[in-house]
Scaffold this motif. Structure first.
Motif, PDB file in Angstrom:
ATOM      1  N   ALA A 126       0.816  -1.218   0.000  1.00 10.13           N
ATOM      2  CA  ALA A 126       0.000   0.000   0.000  1.00 10.13           C
ATOM      3  C   ALA A 126       0.845   1.262   0.000  1.00 10.13           C
ATOM      4  O   ALA A 126       0.302   2.372  -0.103  1.00 10.13           O
ATOM      5  CB  ALA A 126      -0.930  -0.006   1.215  1.00 10.13           C
ATOM      6  N   GLY A 127       2.168   1.128   0.159  1.00 11.41           N
ATOM      7  CA  GLY A 127       3.035   2.291   0.188  1.00 11.41           C
ATOM      8  C   GLY A 127       2.914   3.100   1.462  1.00 11.41           C
ATOM      9  O   GLY A 127       3.115   4.318   1.458  1.00 11.41           O
ATOM     10  N   ARG A 128       2.635   2.435   2.562  1.00  6.97           N
ATOM     11  CA  ARG A 128       2.465   3.125   3.835  1.00  6.97           C
ATOM     12  C   ARG A 128       3.587   2.765   4.800  1.00  6.97           C
ATOM     13  O   ARG A 128       4.122   1.661   4.753  1.00  6.97           O
ATOM     14  CB  ARG A 128       1.121   2.750   4.469  1.00  6.97           C
ATOM     15  N   GLY A 129       3.887   3.706   5.693  1.00  3.26           N
ATOM     16  CA  GLY A 129       4.860   3.444   6.741  1.00  3.26           C
ATOM     17  C   GLY A 129       6.289   3.439   6.228  1.00  3.26           C
ATOM     18  O   GLY A 129       6.561   3.699   5.041  1.00  3.26           O
ATOM     19  N   PRO A 130       7.202   3.098   7.106  1.00  2.00           N
ATOM     20  CA  PRO A 130       8.626   3.121   6.749  1.00  2.00           C
ATOM     21  C   PRO A 130       9.121   1.836   6.094  1.00  2.00           C
ATOM     22  O   PRO A 130      10.315   1.691   5.834  1.00  2.00           O
ATOM     23  CB  PRO A 130       9.298   3.316   8.119  1.00  2.00           C
ATOM     24  N   PHE A 131       8.224   0.904   5.837  1.00  2.77           N
ATOM     25  CA  PHE A 131       8.635  -0.407   5.338  1.00  2.77           C
ATOM     26  C   PHE A 131       8.948  -0.355   3.847  1.00  2.77           C
ATOM     27  O   PHE A 131       8.348   0.423   3.089  1.00  2.77           O
ATOM     28  CB  PHE A 131       7.536  -1.437   5.599  1.00  2.77           C
ATOM     29  N   HIS A 132       9.867  -1.202   3.417  1.00  3.51           N
ATOM     30  CA  HIS A 132      10.209  -1.299   2.002  1.00  3.51           C
ATOM     31  C   HIS A 132      10.842  -2.657   1.746  1.00  3.51           C
ATOM     32  O   HIS A 132      11.306  -3.338   2.664  1.00  3.51           O
ATOM     33  CB  HIS A 132      11.167  -0.178   1.592  1.00  3.51           C
ATOM     34  N   ASP A 133      10.862  -3.059   0.469  1.00  2.00           N
ATOM     35  CA  ASP A 133      11.477  -4.324   0.090  1.00  2.00           C
ATOM     36  C   ASP A 133      12.980  -4.270   0.327  1.00  2.00           C
ATOM     37  O   ASP A 133      13.615  -3.206   0.229  1.00  2.00           O
ATOM     38  CB  ASP A 133      11.204  -4.639  -1.381  1.00  2.00           C
ATOM     39  N   VAL A 134      13.543  -5.444   0.613  1.00  2.00           N
ATOM     40  CA  VAL A 134      14.988  -5.562   0.802  1.00  2.00           C
ATOM     41  C   VAL A 134      15.612  -6.018  -0.509  1.00  2.00           C
ATOM     42  O   VAL A 134      15.163  -6.993  -1.120  1.00  2.00           O
ATOM     43  CB  VAL A 134      15.322  -6.570   1.921  1.00  2.00           C
ATOM     44  N   THR A 135      16.613  -5.303  -0.949  1.00  2.00           N
ATOM     45  CA  THR A 135      17.288  -5.658  -2.193  1.00  2.00           C
ATOM     46  C   THR A 135      18.766  -5.880  -1.930  1.00  2.00           C
ATOM     47  O   THR A 135      19.356  -5.301  -1.006  1.00  2.00           O
ATOM     48  CB  THR A 135      17.125  -4.548  -3.249  1.00  2.00           C
ATOM     49  N   SER A 136      19.364  -6.747  -2.744  1.00  2.00           N
ATOM     50  CA  SER A 136      20.794  -7.022  -2.615  1.00  2.00           C
ATOM     51  C   SER A 136      21.597  -5.916  -3.290  1.00  2.00           C
ATOM     52  O   SER A 136      21.044  -5.016  -3.917  1.00  2.00           O
ATOM     53  CB  SER A 136      21.113  -8.376  -3.252  1.00  2.00           C
ATOM     54  N   SER A 137      22.915  -5.999  -3.174  1.00  2.00           N
ATOM     55  CA  SER A 137      23.774  -4.990  -3.798  1.00  2.00           C
ATOM     56  C   SER A 137      23.634  -4.988  -5.316  1.00  2.00           C
ATOM     57  O   SER A 137      23.906  -3.984  -5.965  1.00  2.00           O
ATOM     58  CB  SER A 137      25.240  -5.234  -3.411  1.00  2.00           C
ATOM     59  N   GLY A 138      23.184  -6.125  -5.863  1.00  2.00           N
ATOM     60  CA  GLY A 138      22.988  -6.201  -7.302  1.00  2.00           C
ATOM     61  C   GLY A 138      21.612  -5.774  -7.755  1.00  2.00           C
ATOM     62  O   GLY A 138      21.298  -5.873  -8.949  1.00  2.00           O
ATOM     63  N   GLY A 139      20.796  -5.320  -6.825  1.00  2.00           N
ATOM     64  CA  GLY A 139      19.467  -4.849  -7.180  1.00  2.00           C
ATOM     65  C   GLY A 139      18.410  -5.920  -7.198  1.00  2.00           C
ATOM     66  O   GLY A 139      17.270  -5.660  -7.600  1.00  2.00           O
ATOM     67  N   HIS A 140      18.709  -7.135  -6.756  1.00  2.00           N
ATOM     68  CA  HIS A 140      17.740  -8.218  -6.744  1.00  2.00           C
ATOM     69  C   HIS A 140      16.929  -8.179  -5.446  1.00  2.00           C
ATOM     70  O   HIS A 140      17.464  -7.909  -4.363  1.00  2.00           O
ATOM     71  CB  HIS A 140      18.440  -9.574  -6.865  1.00  2.00           C
ATOM     72  N   HIS A 141      15.634  -8.439  -5.569  1.00  2.00           N
ATOM     73  CA  HIS A 141      14.756  -8.474  -4.396  1.00  2.00           C
ATOM     74  C   HIS A 141      15.079  -9.708  -3.556  1.00  2.00           C
ATOM     75  O   HIS A 141      15.114 -10.826  -4.059  1.00  2.00           O
ATOM     76  CB  HIS A 141      13.293  -8.510  -4.839  1.00  2.00           C
ATOM     77  N   VAL A 142      15.330  -9.495  -2.282  1.00  2.00           N
ATOM     78  CA  VAL A 142      15.626 -10.592  -1.366  1.00  2.00           C
ATOM     79  C   VAL A 142      14.334 -10.982  -0.655  1.00  2.00           C
ATOM     80  O   VAL A 142      13.810 -10.207   0.151  1.00  2.00           O
ATOM     81  CB  VAL A 142      16.699 -10.191  -0.329  1.00  2.00           C
TER      82      VAL A 142
END
Length: 248
Positions: free
Chosen positions: A40-56
């Motif tokens: 929903a794009g709310r709060g301070p949360f976000h996806d975790v990505t590696s140094s190569g830009g891949h979603h973990v």
């Protein structure tokens, strides 16, 4: 209550299992909350990505925690505070992994799709099975049990094995929710095992292949069931796991 707690939780060594179950449920609930906020794009949360830009995916740290908790628990044994700690670690890891069970099953990111509901279903099954182990008394491993109680526990083991077979048949017939509640209510498992299999299930695919009449009856029964309960089932799934992308 104190005597029940000691005989059925403490003495049989079920305290680590209880802690693992609580950690598992809390982790799943918190994970779904965070992923909904990210979606929903709310709060301070976000996806975790590696140094190569891949979603973990969060099942990655989940696998690590399961290994730490599982191997640590085996190494330390099933008693003491250390066993409780490793049980909590394992429960957290299992919650993270099973929340993405559908990704493992389909080998693609189906988290917010209809296929992603498989993750919610496997979590419900896991909670139901662990709850049965906790609320029932331990048939083995308790000292100073009389002959009458020992006989009763032998009957319980026999009943549990029979119920497990019925639940397995329900799963093969594609009746996952019946299997879940059949763990708690054996009569439901019996009814589900006796009724026709769902179309597309392993049971139907193998045993109804040369029985077109049974396959046709199963299809008609499935359509009637979906017309009556499908909407309610989808709403319950939305509450537990969030609405799939095509329903948003």
């Amino acid at each position: 209550m104190g005597d029940w707690w000691y005989r059925n939780i403490v003495e049989p060594g079920k305290l680590p299992l209880l802690l693992a179950l609580v950690a598992f449920m809390v982790t799943f609930a918190m994970t779904r909350f965070v992923t909904r906020m990210i979606r929903a794009g709310r709060g301070p949360f976000h996806d975790v990505t590696s140094s190569g830009g891949h979603h973990v995916h969060h099942m990655v740290p989940g696998v690590v925690l399961m290994c730490v908790g599982g191997f640590g628990g085996v190494a330390l044994g099933g008693r003491g505070w250390a066993a409780s700690v490793t049980a909590v670690v394992f429960g957290i890891g299992a919650g993270l992994v099973l929340d993405e069970f559908a990704l493992i099953l389909y080998l693609q990111d189906v988290y917010w799709s209809e296929q992603g509901r498989k993750s919610v279903e496997i979590v419900v099954v896991t909670v139901a099975m662990l709850t049965v182990l906790l609320v029932g008394f331990s048939p083995l491993g308790v000292n100073d049990v009389g002959t009458g109680e020992r006989t009763g526990r032998a009957d319980l083991i026999t009943t549990a094995i029979g119920n497990f077979v019925l639940v397995l048949i329900c799963l093969l017939k594609g009746k996952r929710m019946v299997a879940v509640f059949g763990v708690l209510v054996p009569f439901l498992a019996l009814v589900g095992a006796l009724r026709l299999a769902r179309p597309g299930s392993p049971w139907a695919g193998r045993l109804y292949r040369r029985r077109p009449g049974a396959a046709a009856r199963a299809e008609r029964r499935f359509l009637r069931h979906e017309a009556r309960w499908g909407a309610l089932r989808r709403k319950a799934g939305n509450v537990l796991g969030g609405a799939p992308s095509d329903q948003c």
